[in-house]
Write an enzyme that holds these catalytic residues in place. Sequence first.
Site, mmCIF file in Angstrom:
data_model
loop_
_atom_site.group_PDB
_atom_site.id
_atom_site.type_symbol
_atom_site.label_atom_id
_atom_site.label_comp_id
_atom_site.label_asym_id
_atom_site.label_seq_id
_atom_site.Cartn_x
_atom_site.Cartn_y
_atom_site.Cartn_z
ATOM 1 N N ASP A 223 0.948 -10.043 7.674
ATOM 2 C CA ASP A 223 2.099 -9.346 8.250
ATOM 3 C C ASP A 223 3.361 -9.994 7.675
ATOM 4 O OD1 ASP A 223 4.193 -8.370 9.803
ATOM 5 O OD2 ASP A 223 3.045 -8.433 11.663
ATOM 6 N N ASP B 153 9.058 -1.779 0.179
ATOM 7 C CA ASP B 153 8.883 -0.364 0.513
ATOM 8 C C ASP B 153 8.521 -0.315 1.991
ATOM 9 O OD1 ASP B 153 8.377 2.313 0.670
ATOM 10 O OD2 ASP B 153 6.915 2.392 -0.950
ATOM 11 N N ALA C 228 0.836 -1.206 0.000
ATOM 12 C CA ALA C 228 0.000 0.000 0.000
ATOM 13 C C ALA C 228 0.870 1.254 0.000
ATOM 14 C CB ALA C 228 -0.912 -0.012 1.231
ATOM 15 N N PRO C 229 0.434 2.308 -0.697
ATOM 16 C CA PRO C 229 -0.885 2.521 -1.312
ATOM 17 C C PRO C 229 -1.070 1.908 -2.695
ATOM 18 C CG PRO C 229 0.437 4.492 -1.560
ATOM 19 C CD PRO C 229 1.263 3.542 -0.742
ATOM 20 N N GLY C 230 -0.071 1.252 -3.269
ATOM 21 C CA GLY C 230 -0.283 0.474 -4.468
ATOM 22 C C GLY C 230 0.265 1.025 -5.763
ATOM 23 N N GLY C 231 0.931 2.165 -5.717
ATOM 24 C CA GLY C 231 1.489 2.730 -6.940
ATOM 25 C C GLY C 231 2.524 1.817 -7.578
ATOM 26 N N LYS C 232 3.372 1.220 -6.742
ATOM 27 C CA LYS C 232 4.413 0.332 -7.274
ATOM 28 C C LYS C 232 3.810 -0.972 -7.779
ATOM 29 C CE LYS C 232 7.722 2.402 -4.091
ATOM 30 N NZ LYS C 232 6.688 3.284 -3.477
ATOM 31 N N CYS D 53 10.486 6.194 1.962
ATOM 32 C CA CYS D 53 10.256 7.602 1.606
ATOM 33 C C CYS D 53 10.686 8.490 2.770
ATOM 34 C CB CYS D 53 8.802 7.850 1.218
ATOM 35 S SG CYS D 53 7.601 7.351 2.470
#
Length: 455
Positions: A313, A329, A268-272, A382
Amino acid sequence: MTDKPGKKNQKSPAPVKSRQTSGVPARVAAHELIARVLFDRISLDEALLACEPMLGALETRDRAFARAIAATSLRRLGQIEALLTKFLDKPLPERAKRGGVILVAAAAELLFLGVKPHAAVNAAVGAAALDHKTRPLKNLVNAIARRIDREGKEIVEGQDAEKLNTPAWAWESWQRAYGEETARAIASAHLKEPPLDFSVKEDAKGWAARLEGTVLPTGSVRLAKTAAVEKLPGFKAGGWWVQDAAAALPAKMLGDVKGKDVLDLCAAPGGKTAQLAAAGAHVTALDKSASRLARIRENLKRLSLEADLVSADALRWKPERSYPLILLDAPCSATGTARRHPDVLHLKSAEDIAKLADLQFRLLSKALGFLAPGGTLIYCTCSLEEAEGPAQIEKLLRNRKDIARLPIAPGELGEDADALAPLITAQGDLRTLPAHFESLGGLDGFYAARLQKLA
């Protein structure tokens, strides 16, 4: 104001009735958003969800204005608090902290949003009059707001904006990592509203033309102005998705993934996930949040893309096989996203960084157990903090002789290698800073390293 967290109250505030003084409902909503961040210690995104009943009663323009006031107040909070300290004879008592929020918002309007003085002052006083806790402060709000209008601009022009708006722990961390000049450039970039970036499935130049944007050296499409995403060309058709240009780089470090199995951890959030699926990979996307996975599923459906979604998890998950390619990530402080999320620096501390670094190392070690011999893993965060980036890789390489770093070349990130060269460290890792591509609108702060498990 920021060092006295109150009790969390997740009850949704009641909608503000439109019959109130013009402009007051939007301000009241902004005050509630600010209070939720500073006192309840939740993110601005969470505050927006919690305050949806209040925001939903506003016109679209007023909802955007309320968010702009809240975001600017948080972005410039250090400067505003320094100013209010000069104007107040003594700090406001704890019981009057909501009055302090009204003054912070009024200062944001008057000094940084260009709101007409009479509108900002009258609305601040009107908002104070609505609540029995702030009603006794009406005259004080009026007097201080007017003084901000008269004297504030000259004072803020002489302030050290970069340092005042950056918590001491973050300022010191960036100075150690990057030096004074770069730390100041990072802090300066955080004071600007970021542009809107998209990753596209194909034809970046064509989408840039349709969206009236530009193509960055990374291949992302950038719009200079914010916009209602759902109303833009290509949204319903699934031609693109919102993703900061820096966030789109780690997936590129895996190379050509067409037809290959890729494990996307903490997806999440799922862009990759969307990037990898659009590139033809067979993606297994894992995240422990079922609700966030549901949003990934919705986005993939809009984009006509597919991935296997797993709610688990990563520290406890036991896959049935190993993977040749993994993208991790890791959860982090997200200090690299402060341009987009001005609440971040007010909600984190040096102690949080240490706790997150421990979690990241455990996740990295676990992820390497899922990696096939000869396989490649991308570790990214990030974050601007060294402890969450290079320090993790150095620690790993000291302890694992079966793992090697695979340096990346600028040309792997996009066609313009010269423009992308500053994003590569001496060790061959990715390090983007908010001050990178400054003339184009900056980037989020990201760190990524490419690792290989030796056969």
